[in-house]
Design an enzyme around this catalytic site. Sequence first.
Site, PDB file in Angstrom:
ATOM      1  N   GLU A 292       0.873  -1.232  -0.025  1.00 44.53           N
ATOM      2  CA  GLU A 292      -0.235   0.017  -0.009  1.00 44.53           C
ATOM      3  C   GLU A 292       0.989   1.347   0.105  1.00 44.53           C
ATOM      4  O   GLU A 292       1.807   1.244   0.898  1.00 44.53           O
ATOM      5  CB  GLU A 292      -0.921   0.073   1.276  1.00 44.53           C
ATOM      6  CG  GLU A 292      -1.977   1.426   1.163  1.00 44.53           C
ATOM      7  CD  GLU A 292      -2.749   1.504   2.423  1.00 44.53           C
ATOM      8  OE1 GLU A 292      -3.535   2.367   2.427  1.00 44.53           O
ATOM      9  OE2 GLU A 292      -2.679   0.426   3.396  1.00 44.53           O
ATOM     10  N   ASN A 347      -4.741   5.008  -2.038  1.00 42.75           N
ATOM     11  CA  ASN A 347      -5.799   5.701  -1.521  1.00 42.75           C
ATOM     12  C   ASN A 347      -6.463   6.836  -2.534  1.00 42.75           C
ATOM     13  O   ASN A 347      -5.417   7.777  -2.975  1.00 42.75           O
ATOM     14  CB  ASN A 347      -6.006   6.239  -0.036  1.00 42.75           C
ATOM     15  CG  ASN A 347      -5.896   4.979   0.846  1.00 42.75           C
ATOM     16  OD1 ASN A 347      -6.761   4.703   1.310  1.00 42.75           O
ATOM     17  ND2 ASN A 347      -4.793   4.613   1.282  1.00 42.75           N
ATOM     18  N   GLU A 379      -8.125   2.542  -3.962  1.00 44.16           N
ATOM     19  CA  GLU A 379      -8.941   2.239  -2.664  1.00 44.16           C
ATOM     20  C   GLU A 379      -9.790   3.246  -2.409  1.00 44.16           C
ATOM     21  O   GLU A 379      -9.177   4.562  -2.618  1.00 44.16           O
ATOM     22  CB  GLU A 379      -7.918   2.222  -1.404  1.00 44.16           C
ATOM     23  CG  GLU A 379      -6.825   0.853  -1.435  1.00 44.16           C
ATOM     24  CD  GLU A 379      -6.336   0.746  -0.220  1.00 44.16           C
ATOM     25  OE1 GLU A 379      -6.451   1.499   0.696  1.00 44.16           O
ATOM     26  OE2 GLU A 379      -5.233  -0.192   0.021  1.00 44.16           O
ATOM     27  N   ASP A 409     -11.606   0.646   1.458  1.00 47.89           N
ATOM     28  CA  ASP A 409     -10.769   0.846   2.552  1.00 47.89           C
ATOM     29  C   ASP A 409     -11.617   1.075   3.719  1.00 47.89           C
ATOM     30  O   ASP A 409     -12.877   1.515   3.789  1.00 47.89           O
ATOM     31  CB  ASP A 409      -9.855   1.938   2.361  1.00 47.89           C
ATOM     32  CG  ASP A 409      -8.709   2.320   3.246  1.00 47.89           C
ATOM     33  OD1 ASP A 409      -8.486   1.206   3.828  1.00 47.89           O
ATOM     34  OD2 ASP A 409      -8.110   3.224   3.447  1.00 47.89           O
ATOM     35  N   GLU A 467      -6.286  -4.798   7.813  1.00 44.39           N
ATOM     36  CA  GLU A 467      -5.006  -3.765   8.355  1.00 44.39           C
ATOM     37  C   GLU A 467      -4.688  -3.718   9.813  1.00 44.39           C
ATOM     38  O   GLU A 467      -5.419  -3.993  10.661  1.00 44.39           O
ATOM     39  CB  GLU A 467      -5.746  -2.420   7.936  1.00 44.39           C
ATOM     40  CG  GLU A 467      -5.992  -2.117   6.322  1.00 44.39           C
ATOM     41  CD  GLU A 467      -6.747  -0.885   6.092  1.00 44.39           C
ATOM     42  OE1 GLU A 467      -5.669  -0.079   5.413  1.00 44.39           O
ATOM     43  OE2 GLU A 467      -7.624  -0.649   6.612  1.00 44.39           O
TER      44      GLU A 467
END
Length: 528
Positions: A292, A347, A379, A409, A467
């Site tokens: 990520e 993201n 995401e 997410d 996560e």
Amino acid sequence: MKRNKVPKQTRVFRALTIFSSGMGAAMLALWALDMAGMTLSSYREAATFGAIVLGLASLAGAGTAHAYFAGGDDASQTYEALLSVDSVTGLLSRSGLAESLDGYVSKGGGPSRMNRFFLISLDFDSLRDFNETYGLETGDSLLRVFGDRLQRVVGDTGLAARTSGGEFVIVLAANHDDRELRAATEALLGILSLPVRVGNASHSVFWNAGVAEIHKNNPPMERILRHANLARTTSRATGRGTWSIYHPEMSQVAAYRHWIEAELGGALQRDELMLHYQPKVHAVTGETVGYEALLRWNHHHNGSIPPSEFIPIAEQCGLIQQIGDFVLRRVCEDLEQLPDNISVSANVSPAQFNRDDFVANLGRLINGTEIRPDRLEIEVTETLLIRNHSEVRRLLAQLRELGILLAIDDFGTGYSNLSTLNELRFNTLKIDKSFVDRLTDKDPAASTMVASIVGMARSMGASVVAEGVETQEQATLLRAAGCTIMQGYLFGKPQPLSAIKHHHRDSEAGPAGALPAVPQPEFLAAAS
């Protein structure tokens, strides 16, 4: 509050006033001539008549001027009165509040003679949405409803004003007991938050409030209002329907936020923003299956500034689009330097996602590199799905057509349902860290929740990523619940691209993508 009317002092009105005064002067002159028995047969008689007419005309002109300018004074006073009243709600305006505040405080808030005074700033943050959806007339109707609600609660015991947009201000007096202030503020929020009807539909409305005390030294109203607004902004960060009381630290926080906003604009030009990559690891094999991308800011004077501090400010001031473009461009460039079996997720903020050219720009970025589109995963947050569902569905479909992977997410913290998720066809659900933090043998409900999310993902053909995994106990319980891909400090901290590339070069001699630098959890050793 009764509204004043402006005198109709048009040009026609003024011309008629002067004409009628002139006619009156002429008639007075003829009357005077008749009373004197004059026939204007001589020069002396004509001069006398002229003097009489001139005198009477002067008197008429003076009367006309008086009527004209007196009316102007009335209009000026009326306009000043109008400026002190909000034209939509009939409450005080911002200037009217400033004029009334000193008198209210000096009188002790009325006959009860209270000894403390508070300014309460209230904000209806959805006014723009209502205006865009239903029109300005509907928005004004809502404002009048809110104004009437506030006036009923406050009455003659305080001051009620609309200062701008959906912002209202109440000034109240209270005793030393803070419970009275709490009760008054919660009563205001309670009545304002009652549902409103637009057409045939009932809508929920949400408010936040900030409170600032008005001290005896009577600081300027604008300073008090600024303090109350700072407290209101603080309350909004904790959720809708909340309120806070101002304290001096809030001004320090606001100054820091303004500093970040000012410095953030030059961070891109100074090349201070960079990406770090945190590994996603397969729970059974220990293989790194992807990363990520996480944004970092290394300020040239103040050093590292956490994303939690500058990302929200970037979203508010509009810089998030430039920063988002930088992140996606850098991810595509970095993917070219990583093994072909590695994917990277990034993201995307709602502001960036909803931009008209978002998909087209992303397509150009990918076409400008040699990477496969399915190595990039976008995401989005779960709250994005409840906004303009048809448009979100269209954009997600376009991203799938490009071959890009899609992930939700912080799953579990929003409001999406199974039918929505099935329709939008996400590739990955990322379990929020708040669920992972609760995973212990003493909280079986958390494990049940994770197992439910895993089962939901499997029914949709999606994978699950947990996560924030930091302990071996969490990893063991996640694996027992069916989660096979994990991310967190247990498996590796975010690192710059150079460290990631170095790791992959060193791992070529061992298992593909393994992370020898991170201690292997006990359950992995047992599974091997």
